[in-house]
Design a protein around this motif. Structure first.
Motif, mmCIF file in Angstrom:
data_model
loop_
_atom_site.group_PDB
_atom_site.id
_atom_site.type_symbol
_atom_site.label_atom_id
_atom_site.label_comp_id
_atom_site.label_asym_id
_atom_site.label_seq_id
_atom_site.Cartn_x
_atom_site.Cartn_y
_atom_site.Cartn_z
ATOM 1 N N ASP A 135 4.220 8.357 -35.442
ATOM 2 C CA ASP A 135 3.211 7.220 -35.643
ATOM 3 C C ASP A 135 3.423 6.117 -36.310
ATOM 4 N N TYR A 136 2.828 5.074 -35.977
ATOM 5 C CA TYR A 136 2.946 3.737 -36.898
ATOM 6 C C TYR A 136 1.680 3.072 -36.652
ATOM 7 N N ARG A 161 -0.679 2.419 -33.013
ATOM 8 C CA ARG A 161 0.348 2.820 -31.925
ATOM 9 C C ARG A 161 -0.370 2.795 -30.474
#
Length: 260
Positions: free
Chosen positions: A215-216, A118
């Motif tokens: 989040d990613y 991210r």
């Protein structure tokens, strides 16, 4: 003299040119209903419908009345991301106490062919739109290694503050899923009016799941984004809003706690 086929071709080219000119010159505006500080205080009911939001933009995010899940909009479609991690198409008559909409006209594009966090995605945007004094709308269409989300559960009166509600927020993990990420980068001076920094929602490619992003990690995909320089805000006129404390001492801390 043009024959029939050529005439059609000329007409199509003219229409395409007009569309491109309109796209290039279209005013970039963010429309917002209510304030983040009001939502934080517990003003969870609004009168703005999904149908009305789509007259203000084809792209955006927010929530629904009674804080009943997250709202995500793109391609003129609005979805409700629910507290069980599922998603469904929103009904035109559903109402929102807080939403941010725009007609998405990105100026920049970046393709990720390998894994990116991210923070790495945000650095790409920050390197192009270097001033924090403008808004930015962003979208990622791609495949994600992982996405961590949360969704807010439906509330009943008397409403608790958002910080209390999210003390036991349900969280979800989407692993190796394709989908859409919709978001905004908002200037720091807008904290309380909106959510300063990055605010993003996710929905899976089958439109069956998603939520507010914590989040990613992106596997691969295309990032589209562009700056926005105009903001229009509709303020509620109901008693809940008029009596809300919109400038508490811990405003910045409270927003960061509910958004991260």
């Amino acid at each position: 003299m043009c024959n029939f086929v050529s005439d059609c071709s000329c007409e199509d080219q003219l229409k395409d040119t007009v569309r491109k000119l309109h796209h290039k010159s279209a005013e970039k505006v963010i429309y917002q209903t209510s304030l983040m500080s009001a939502l934080l205080h517990g003003v969870y009911d609004g009168s703005t419908t999904v149908e009305a939001l789509l007259r203000k933009g084809d792209f955006g995010l927010g929530t629904f009345n009674q804080l009943d899940g997250e709202l995500v909009a793109f391609d003129r479609q609005v979805y409700q991301l629910r507290s069980d991690g599922s998603a469904r198409a929103a009904r035109p008559e559903q109402q929102s106490p807080f939403a941010v909409m725009t007609f998405f006209t990105p100026e920049h594009q970046h393709h990720f062919s390998q894994t990116a966090s991210r923070e790495e995605v945000h650095r790409v945007i920050d390197s192009v739109i270097t001033s924090d004094n403008h808004f930015c709308a962003l979208r990622i269409s791609g495949r994600f290694a992982s996405v961590q989300t949360r969704t807010v559960p439906c509330q009943c009166r008397p409403y608790r503050s958002m910080t209390e509600v999210l003390g036991n927020q349900p969280t979800f993990d989407f692993n190796h899923r394709a989908g859409e990420l919709i978001g905004f980068r908002t200037p720091q001076y807008m904290q309380g009016i909106n959510v300063a920094g990055y605010h993003e929602h996710f929905i899976t490619d089958d439109r069956q799941g998603g939520g507010h992003i914590l989040d990613y990690e992106l596997e691969q995909g295309t990032l589209s984004f562009g700056a926005i320089t105009k903001l229009v805000i509709d303020l509620p006129e109901d008693r809940d809003f008029l009596q809300a404390d919109l400038h508490p001492e811990n405003l910045d801390e409270a927003i960061r706690s509910v958004e991260s």
